[in-house]
Design a protein around this motif. Structure first.
Motif, PDB file in Angstrom:
ATOM      1  N   GLU A  47       0.825  -1.192   0.000  1.00  0.00           N
ATOM      2  CA  GLU A  47       0.000   0.000   0.000  1.00  0.00           C
ATOM      3  C   GLU A  47       0.866   1.250   0.000  1.00  0.00           C
ATOM      4  O   GLU A  47       1.868   1.339   0.691  1.00  0.00           O
ATOM      5  CB  GLU A  47      -0.922   0.013   1.230  1.00  0.00           C
ATOM      6  N   LYS A  48       0.467   2.219  -0.759  1.00  0.00           N
ATOM      7  CA  LYS A  48       1.272   3.430  -0.880  1.00  0.00           C
ATOM      8  C   LYS A  48       1.431   4.153   0.440  1.00  0.00           C
ATOM      9  O   LYS A  48       2.425   4.827   0.662  1.00  0.00           O
ATOM     10  CB  LYS A  48       0.637   4.361  -1.908  1.00  0.00           C
ATOM     11  N   ASN A  49       0.428   4.009   1.341  1.00  0.00           N
ATOM     12  CA  ASN A  49       0.546   4.774   2.581  1.00  0.00           C
ATOM     13  C   ASN A  49       1.721   4.319   3.427  1.00  0.00           C
ATOM     14  O   ASN A  49       2.154   5.029   4.319  1.00  0.00           O
ATOM     15  CB  ASN A  49      -0.756   4.708   3.394  1.00  0.00           C
ATOM     16  N   HIS A  50       2.269   3.150   3.142  1.00  0.00           N
ATOM     17  CA  HIS A  50       3.461   2.734   3.865  1.00  0.00           C
ATOM     18  C   HIS A  50       4.664   3.578   3.463  1.00  0.00           C
ATOM     19  O   HIS A  50       5.662   3.625   4.162  1.00  0.00           O
ATOM     20  CB  HIS A  50       3.766   1.257   3.609  1.00  0.00           C
ATOM     21  N   PHE A  51       4.559   4.235   2.296  1.00  0.00           N
ATOM     22  CA  PHE A  51       5.674   5.044   1.821  1.00  0.00           C
ATOM     23  C   PHE A  51       5.423   6.540   2.048  1.00  0.00           C
ATOM     24  O   PHE A  51       6.170   7.362   1.562  1.00  0.00           O
ATOM     25  CB  PHE A  51       5.917   4.805   0.332  1.00  0.00           C
ATOM     26  N   GLN A  52       4.404   6.883   2.800  1.00  0.00           N
ATOM     27  CA  GLN A  52       4.101   8.289   3.011  1.00  0.00           C
ATOM     28  C   GLN A  52       4.555   8.791   4.372  1.00  0.00           C
ATOM     29  O   GLN A  52       4.487   9.977   4.663  1.00  0.00           O
ATOM     30  CB  GLN A  52       2.579   8.528   2.871  1.00  0.00           C
ATOM     31  N   GLN A  53       5.009   7.861   5.206  1.00  0.00           N
ATOM     32  CA  GLN A  53       5.452   8.284   6.521  1.00  0.00           C
ATOM     33  C   GLN A  53       6.882   8.799   6.438  1.00  0.00           C
ATOM     34  O   GLN A  53       7.567   8.644   5.428  1.00  0.00           O
ATOM     35  CB  GLN A  53       5.395   7.097   7.485  1.00  0.00           C
ATOM     36  N   GLU A  54       7.332   9.413   7.506  1.00  0.00           N
ATOM     37  CA  GLU A  54       8.729   9.859   7.547  1.00  0.00           C
ATOM     38  C   GLU A  54       9.665   8.659   7.410  1.00  0.00           C
ATOM     39  O   GLU A  54      10.675   8.705   6.734  1.00  0.00           O
ATOM     40  CB  GLU A  54       9.012  10.599   8.856  1.00  0.00           C
ATOM     41  N   THR A  55       9.303   7.573   8.061  1.00  0.00           N
ATOM     42  CA  THR A  55       9.996   6.304   7.875  1.00  0.00           C
ATOM     43  C   THR A  55       8.933   5.227   7.737  1.00  0.00           C
ATOM     44  O   THR A  55       7.764   5.442   8.038  1.00  0.00           O
ATOM     45  CB  THR A  55      10.903   5.970   9.084  1.00  0.00           C
ATOM     46  N   ILE A  56       9.358   4.056   7.258  1.00  0.00           N
ATOM     47  CA  ILE A  56       8.409   2.969   7.018  1.00  0.00           C
ATOM     48  C   ILE A  56       8.727   1.838   7.973  1.00  0.00           C
ATOM     49  O   ILE A  56       9.158   0.761   7.595  1.00  0.00           O
ATOM     50  CB  ILE A  56       8.491   2.511   5.551  1.00  0.00           C
ATOM     51  N   ALA A  57       8.593   2.094   9.252  1.00  0.00           N
ATOM     52  CA  ALA A  57       9.001   1.130  10.264  1.00  0.00           C
ATOM     53  C   ALA A  57       8.229  -0.171  10.155  1.00  0.00           C
ATOM     54  O   ALA A  57       8.737  -1.228  10.489  1.00  0.00           O
ATOM     55  CB  ALA A  57       8.825   1.736  11.651  1.00  0.00           C
ATOM     56  N   GLU A  58       6.968  -0.113   9.689  1.00  0.00           N
ATOM     57  CA  GLU A  58       6.144  -1.316   9.654  1.00  0.00           C
ATOM     58  C   GLU A  58       6.382  -2.160   8.409  1.00  0.00           C
ATOM     59  O   GLU A  58       5.799  -3.222   8.271  1.00  0.00           O
ATOM     60  CB  GLU A  58       4.656  -0.939   9.694  1.00  0.00           C
ATOM     61  N   MET A  59       7.212  -1.686   7.504  1.00  0.00           N
ATOM     62  CA  MET A  59       7.326  -2.391   6.239  1.00  0.00           C
ATOM     63  C   MET A  59       7.819  -3.816   6.432  1.00  0.00           C
ATOM     64  O   MET A  59       7.336  -4.748   5.808  1.00  0.00           O
ATOM     65  CB  MET A  59       8.251  -1.647   5.288  1.00  0.00           C
ATOM     66  N   VAL A  60       8.815  -4.020   7.283  1.00  0.00           N
ATOM     67  CA  VAL A  60       9.321  -5.362   7.550  1.00  0.00           C
ATOM     68  C   VAL A  60       9.489  -5.535   9.048  1.00  0.00           C
ATOM     69  O   VAL A  60      10.217  -4.773   9.686  1.00  0.00           O
ATOM     70  CB  VAL A  60      10.672  -5.615   6.846  1.00  0.00           C
ATOM     71  N   SER A  61       8.811  -6.539   9.599  1.00  0.00           N
ATOM     72  CA  SER A  61       8.964  -6.856  11.013  1.00  0.00           C
ATOM     73  C   SER A  61       8.858  -8.363  11.159  1.00  0.00           C
ATOM     74  O   SER A  61       7.847  -8.964  10.800  1.00  0.00           O
ATOM     75  CB  SER A  61       7.879  -6.165  11.841  1.00  0.00           C
ATOM     76  N   LEU A  62       9.943  -8.990  11.657  1.00  0.00           N
ATOM     77  CA  LEU A  62      10.000 -10.439  11.776  1.00  0.00           C
ATOM     78  C   LEU A  62      10.219 -10.847  13.213  1.00  0.00           C
ATOM     79  O   LEU A  62      10.789 -10.092  14.004  1.00  0.00           O
ATOM     80  CB  LEU A  62      11.142 -11.009  10.927  1.00  0.00           C
ATOM     81  N   SER A  63       9.834 -12.070  13.525  1.00  0.00           N
ATOM     82  CA  SER A  63      10.016 -12.585  14.886  1.00  0.00           C
ATOM     83  C   SER A  63      11.356 -13.284  15.060  1.00  0.00           C
ATOM     84  O   SER A  63      11.658 -13.775  16.134  1.00  0.00           O
ATOM     85  CB  SER A  63       8.884 -13.554  15.233  1.00  0.00           C
ATOM     86  N   GLU A  64      12.163 -13.363  13.966  1.00  0.00           N
ATOM     87  CA  GLU A  64      13.472 -14.012  14.065  1.00  0.00           C
ATOM     88  C   GLU A  64      14.541 -13.137  13.419  1.00  0.00           C
ATOM     89  O   GLU A  64      14.247 -12.098  12.840  1.00  0.00           O
ATOM     90  CB  GLU A  64      13.456 -15.401  13.401  1.00  0.00           C
ATOM     91  N   ARG A  65      15.784 -13.606  13.499  1.00  0.00           N
ATOM     92  CA  ARG A  65      16.913 -12.803  13.044  1.00  0.00           C
ATOM     93  C   ARG A  65      17.607 -13.378  11.803  1.00  0.00           C
ATOM     94  O   ARG A  65      18.599 -12.799  11.335  1.00  0.00           O
ATOM     95  CB  ARG A  65      17.957 -12.679  14.162  1.00  0.00           C
ATOM     96  N   THR A  66      17.163 -14.480  11.265  1.00  0.00           N
ATOM     97  CA  THR A  66      17.822 -15.080  10.101  1.00  0.00           C
ATOM     98  C   THR A  66      16.909 -14.952   8.898  1.00  0.00           C
ATOM     99  O   THR A  66      15.825 -15.533   8.877  1.00  0.00           O
ATOM    100  CB  THR A  66      18.154 -16.559  10.372  1.00  0.00           C
TER     101      THR A  66
END
Length: 463
Positions: A328-347
């Motif tokens: 969704e374009k609104n993910h690119f309208q914020q100052e940053t897109i912190a929600e774009m990628v969020s995972l429960s692991e590190r690999t």
């Protein structure tokens, strides 16, 4: 404390791992030996440990392979390589001794015909008079003339670095020929490797800058030169290691690379993923049974007279669940897109294709564990990681004409970034600050991303 245990990289179960040694395809398996101290997380003891694999995915750890148990190697089994000759694996290494606290090195041979029992054959070369006892890391190959050649990292009696060249008819009896190449800018050359990509001959080497009075290392880097080597004269067309060289890796942690030719003709490279000093190593190893790891295995090709490195094709079988990226374009309208990628692991794995646009492209991983920033106007790439010995970020800079694509392999405590099809690579260990993953893009990056695919990764299988 968050575990630093890697999921897809080779690391010893305990102690300290360093240089890859003796990469050799033998009887259907790839042998990856390595420098190892199984007793503590420092460099006080050196033997060769061993991993084996038939497919670069499933690895068996075989523990100690060659230990310092002879008079000529009782202070350490140092680096070297391996080569199959007449059905036997021949292992060349440096035996280090320190009688009365004074360094004395020998180039040594061990053999095996089953890949399990390694029989030492003793000293094959004493240090020539042109060099100090900083004479180590033999690498042997078979020339087109069917003779065997050995390069050895060295320090001349003048205190400057060089590479020695030796020759043998059978791989057992060796004669010193002379100096293959030398440097006026550094005090020692380590880990030389000679190999070919197609018809192009390549020399890998590590230039080590030392304080000769204190006999201490100041800093080192991994480099390569393209050239032509003439076996009849022993001449390498470059000869001067201070000219016409290129870096293999632009990150913080990459050293002592070694190559092996696979049965299908590919050239695979491993390196030690560390250039940490003693303080960094001690802190990074806190709470862990082991410290340090290898890079991922990389396929080497030549493009426009530069080495390109790509992850070995087998590694893509580790990619698991595809991660849906919000479009969704609104993910690119914020100052940053912190929600774009969020995972429960590190690999995880990520591949991005980028458009050529004005504006700075920046991504921030896990609240500045890693920051990657490219400025197309300045044609400068800045790579940063969070320091674990002081406040702030450590930084490397690369001049880059354009940024077409990124391929990121992120393990629990490391990152390897392959840029523009592997023409530039950045490798670094990373101190984990959180259990999960968050990737943050700056707003100016929004029009640069043409495509982005991200996957969770399965861990490598090991026994």
């Amino acid at each position: 404390m968050i575990s630093k245990k890697q999921k897809i990289h080779l690391e010893a179960p305990k102690g300290l791992m360093n240089d890859p040694n003796g990469l050799c395809w033998y009887k259907g398996e790839l042998y990856v030996f390595f420098q190892w101290n199984r007793f503590s997380k420092d460099h006080s003891f050196k033997e060769w440990g061993l991993f084996k694999s038939s497919n670069l995915l499933d690895w068996d750890f075989h523990g100690s392979a060659i230990v310092p148990d002879q008079e000529y190697d009782n202070n350490g089994v140092y680096s070297g390589n391996a080569l199959e000759i007449d059905g036997k694996m021949h292992i060349y290494y440096t035996g280090n001794t320190k009688p009365n606290g004074i360094r004395k090195t020998y180039q040594c041979l061990a053999e095996t015909d089953d890949g399990e029992l390694f029989q030492k054959k003793g000293i094959i070369l004493n240090t020539p008079k042109d060099f100090t006892e900083h004479f180590r890391d033999p690498f042997v190959w078979k020339g087109k003339d069917q003779k065997y050649y050995m390069v050895v990292g060295a320090q001349k009696v003048s205190g400057k670095g060089a590479i020695a060249l030796c020759k043998s008819c059978d791989g057992k009896k060796w004669n010193y020929i002379g100096i293959l190449a030398e440097s006026d800018n550094c005090e020692m050359i380590e880990c030389p490797v000679v190999f070919s990509l197609g018809e192009q001959q390549i020399l890998l080497f590590c230039s080590q800058h030392r304080d000769n009075d204190k006999d201490e290392v100041l800093w080192s880097e991994s480099l390569y030169q393209l050239g032509e080597w003439e076996p009849q004269t022993g001449d390498f067309t470059v000869g001067n290691l201070d000219e016409k060289y290129s870096r293999l890796d632009w990150g913080m942690d990459f050293y002592a690379p070694q190559t092996v030719c696979m049965p299908d003709g590919r050239t695979i490279l491993f390196a030690w993923m560390s250039q940490m000093d003693g303080e960094q190593t001690e802190i990074f190893g806190e709470g862990e049974p082991n410290v340090h790891c290898m890079t991922l295995p990389r396929e080497l090709t030549l493009r426009e007279n530069r080495i390109c490195q790509r992850p070995a094709r087998e590694l893509y079988q580790l990619l698991d669940d595809h991660i849906q990226i919000p479009k969704e374009k609104n993910h690119f309208q914020q100052e940053t897109i912190a929600e774009m990628v969020s995972l429960s692991e590190r690999t995880w794995y990520c591949k991005m294709e980028l458009l050529q646009q004005e504006g700075i492209f920046e991504l921030n991983i896990n609240q500045s564990e890693v920051v990657f920033c490219y400025d197309p106007g300045e044609k400068q790439l800045v790579f940063q990681r969070k320091s674990w010995i002081r406040d702030g970020l450590e930084q490397k800079e690369v001049t880059l004409e354009k940024l077409d694509d990124l391929e990121i392999w992120f393990d629990t405590s490391s990152i390897e970034i392959f840029i523009n099809g592997g023409s530039v690579v950045l490798s670094a260990r990373v101190i984990p600050t959180q259990q999960h993953t968050k990737i943050r893009f700056q707003k100016s990056s929004k029009d640069m991303i043409k495509s982005m695919n991200m996957y969770k990764m399965k861990g490598r299988k090991s026994n």
